[in-house]
Every structure is written in structure tokens, then in C-alpha cells.
Design a protein around this motif. Structure first.
Motif, PDB file in Angstrom:
ATOM      1  N   SER A   1      23.886  19.126  -0.876  1.00 22.23           N
ATOM      2  CA  SER A   1      25.142  19.114  -1.623  1.00 22.23           C
ATOM      3  C   SER A   1      26.184  19.956  -0.893  1.00 22.23           C
ATOM      4  O   SER A   1      25.918  21.112  -0.559  1.00 22.23           O
TER       5      SER A   1
ATOM      6  N   PHE B   1      22.091  20.761 -10.772  1.00 24.06           N
ATOM      7  CA  PHE B   1      21.587  19.800  -9.801  1.00 24.06           C
ATOM      8  C   PHE B   1      20.411  19.039 -10.407  1.00 24.06           C
ATOM      9  O   PHE B   1      19.529  19.636 -11.038  1.00 24.06           O
TER      10      PHE B   1
ATOM     11  N   HIS C   1      27.231  14.845  -2.800  1.00 23.75           N
ATOM     12  CA  HIS C   1      25.797  14.817  -2.530  1.00 23.75           C
ATOM     13  C   HIS C   1      25.512  13.812  -1.426  1.00 23.75           C
ATOM     14  O   HIS C   1      26.014  12.679  -1.451  1.00 23.75           O
TER      15      HIS C   1
END
Length: 369
Positions: free
Chosen positions: A364, A321, A34
Motif C-alpha cells: 500500500s 487494511f 494498493h
């Protein structure tokens, strides 16, 4: 230990096309990172709200949900990308047609990589008496090296603005609802019977639809139409038709489609992201918002998408996420990138996501085996 996700898929349209057979696809990732990148300089009084992404010539084209703080600039900009890592200073795209359209939600490119395609939300109708919302009903395309040549698909001009408002009725008919919100588009290969007469099919993803904005439900809805280029002009060769209409739940969250892209490297799948935004109150009765999302692989064969399959981490746990995914792009045969728009919600850095500044967006980088 994390609980395995529960996925409910309910076909909502009897007219939906038959689904492609399930394929053996890599349901587990090999690695995820990330990161954050900047939309503009710190201190600018505009929140970075990235809503879509597409790659071309080692650059990413990104859409911002709101107009960028550039004089007369549209909400589209480019950043450099190398080995899945974003760098450089943002460059805003020029062009009158790009400036006129508003609330960009989806980006893709043609199968040959020569043209970019962008869609606004189409989430508000307009009338002859008040055509001001035409700018929210535009699907644009342009040569990758000439954004100033952008023009709308199925153009209609009213009050000095040219848009794709003429598409509203056939999109409505394909979905079966008067209110809808476009959040995803991708070009994909044609069905075999159309291969000689079309340059591919344009698949549109609908996040929400219903009778009106207050009576709409989240879903994983796809419609498509085959398209053809002739002398630099893109045209539909048929009306949009329903492809899929699923209600999707994952880990107890009802999610809506927020991005989709055909894998032009492996040629057997689409990648999709879904997200949720849930409002509640904490112990002190203070309003809080919980956001997040998931990654899916959709088998694709003979020009038709199959049933979405939830992606997991290397250990088999659900890939979730904590940022709010808004767009997905395929970088190569093993790597994709997901961009997020956190809607001003503060996200803490963890294995599921990353904190970002008001002038930044989270993304990401995901690698498959």
C-alpha cells in the motif's frame, strides 16, 4: 457508516520509560493506493510471504518469511521503486551470513543510511546440546553496497554458525518474559544524554510475549539500546531496556505490532503497523481465517516514543487494511509504503486491500497531506 475504532492502551510494565508528550501529527492520510509486486516467477513452489521492508538508493530491500527459491539464496531481495511504485525483477542478496540466518522479520538502516540492519524472529531458544535454533536468533548488519560483509551483532559461534544468541537473555530481561517474537526494528536518534557517546538507538518491536509459545499475548512492546559504530563494527553501549508495553485493540480486534520505522524526514514520529489473524468457522462449520491490520503514528521527541495514535482516512474513518501489514518504510516527508503478508489467506480487492498471486505480495502506497 464505518464505526470509529476503539483503542485500549494498557501499560504493562512498571519499569517502562516515561512517554514523550503527545505531538500534533497528521492523523489523516491524503490518499492510498494498493498494488502487488512479484517475489519470484509464477509457478514456483514457494509462497511469497514478505515480512519487512527498507529503502536505499531508489531500491527496496525486502525480507521473505521463508527462504526464496534461489540456489543457496537467503530470504532477502531487492526491487526497484520510483515514486512509491515497485517495479523490476527481484535480485537476491548474496552472502554466507545472510544465508545462514533464518526467519527474517524486520529490516531498517542506520540514521546515516550507510548500513542495513536485519533481525530474525528470536522466537525459539536453543541450547548448548541443541544449537540448531541459533539461526533464528540473529541480528545482522552490513554496508548497504556489500551484503557479503554482513555480520551479527554481539556474535556467538556454535556448531559452525555465528549468531546473536547471546542477546536472548538481555532481551528477555527487558521484556520480562521468556518467550517473545521480534517483528520490528528501527534506528532512531539517541536520547540527549547519550548523543555524544552513541550513533543512535536501536528500537526493537515485540509482537507477542509470554511464558511460552502457547501462553503468549499480542501487544505493542518496544525495547531499545543505544549503539555505536567503531571501525565498522556495531556494538551496544548499554543493555536493552523497556520503552513501551501496550495492549492494543482497534475496531474490536486485538492486534500485535508487526512493523515500525522512524521518520527521518520529519524527525518527530515513528510509523507503526499492527495486524491480526483470527480463526473461526463459517455457517457450514468450515474453518476460516480473518486477517487485517492498522496504521499508527507514534510521536517521538527527545529520543523517546509517545502513545500510538491510530491513523484515519481523509474522511475521518479508520484506515484498516484487509491485507495483513508486516512492514512499513518512510519514502519521503509525505509518503510511506506498507508491505503485507497474507499468510495464504485470499483477500478480495477493495478500498481496504488487494488480491495477490502466490508469487506476489501486496503493498500500500500512502500519502499524507
Amino acid at each position: 457508516m464505518e464505526k470509529r475504532a476503539i483503542i485500549t492502551l494498557v501499560v504493562g510494565l512498571a519499569s517502562a520509560a516515561p512517554h514523550a508528550p503527545a505531538a500534533e501529527l497528521p492523523g489523516r492520510i491524503a490518499a492510498i493506493e494498493h498494488h502487488t509486486a512479484a517475489c519470484f516467477a509464477p509457478g514456483t513452489p514457494v509462497n511469497c510471504e514478505v515480512s519487512a521492508v527498507v529503502e536505499s538508493n531508489e531500491k527496496l530491500l525486502l525480507a521473505n518469511d521463508k527462504r526464496l527459491p534461489a540456489p543457496g539464496g537467503p530470504a532477502l531481495f531487492t526491487l526497484d521503486i520510483e515514486q512509491g511504485k515497485i517495479s523490476g525483477e527481484p535480485t537476491v542478496l548474496p552472502g554466507k551470513a545472510l544465508r545462514e540466518a533464518d526467519k527474517y522479520e524486520a529490516l531498517t538502516k542506520t540514521l546515516d543510511g550507510r548500513y542495513m540492519i536485519a533481525s530474525t524472529a528470536f522466537n525459539k531458544a536453543s541450547t548448548d546440546e541443541d544449537p540448531s535454533s541459533d539461526i533464528l536468533n540473529t541480528l545482522l548488519y552490513w554496508p548497504v553496497d556489500d551484503p557479503e560483509a554482513a555480520k551479527p551483532l554481539s556474535p556467538t559461534s556454535r556448531s559452525g554458525v555465528t549468531s546473536s544468541i547471546s542477546l536472548r537473555k538481555q532481551i528477555k530481561d527487558a521484556i520480562g518474559a521468556s518467550y517473545y517474537q521480534i517483528e520490528a526494528i528501527t534506528m532512531a536518534p539517541s536520547e540527549p544524554v547519550k548523543a555524544k557517546t552513541a550513533d543512535g538507538q536501536l528500537i526493537i518491536g515485540i509482537r507477542r510475549h509470554g511464558n511460552d509459545k502457547t501462553d503468549a499475548h499480542f501487544g505493542f512492546t518496544l525495547i531499545s539500546a543505544h549503539v555505536k559504530f567503531k571501525d565498522g563494527t556495531l556494538a551496544l553501549v548499554e543493555a536493552f531496556k523497556s520503552v513501551q508495553n501496550f495492549n492494543v485493540q482497534a475496531q474490536g480486534h486485538t492486534v500485535g505490532l508487526s512493523g515500525i520505522e522512524y521518520d527521518r524526514f520529519n524527525k518527530d514520529r515513528l510509523y507503526a503497523v499492527t495486524s491480526y489473524e483470527e480463526k473461526s468457522v463459517d455457517a457450514a462449520n468450515k474453518p476460516i481465517t480473518n486477517i487485517g491490520g492498522f496504521l499508527w503514528i507514534v510521536p517521538f521527541a527527545a529520543g523517546k516514543p509517545g502513545t500510538p495514535q491510530l491513523v484515519t482516512r481523509e474522511d475521518g474513518s479508520t484506515l484498516r487494511f484487509s491485507n495483513k501489514p508486516e512492514g512499513v518504510e518512510v519514502l519521503d516527508a509525505h509518503q510511506i509504503i506498507v508491505v503485507h503478508d497474507d499468510d495464504r489467506v485470499e483477500v478480495q480487492t477493495s478500498e481496504a486491500g488487494i488480491e495477490r498471486g502466490a508469487n506476489e505480495f501486496a503493498y500500500s502506497k500512502i500519502r499524507f497531506p
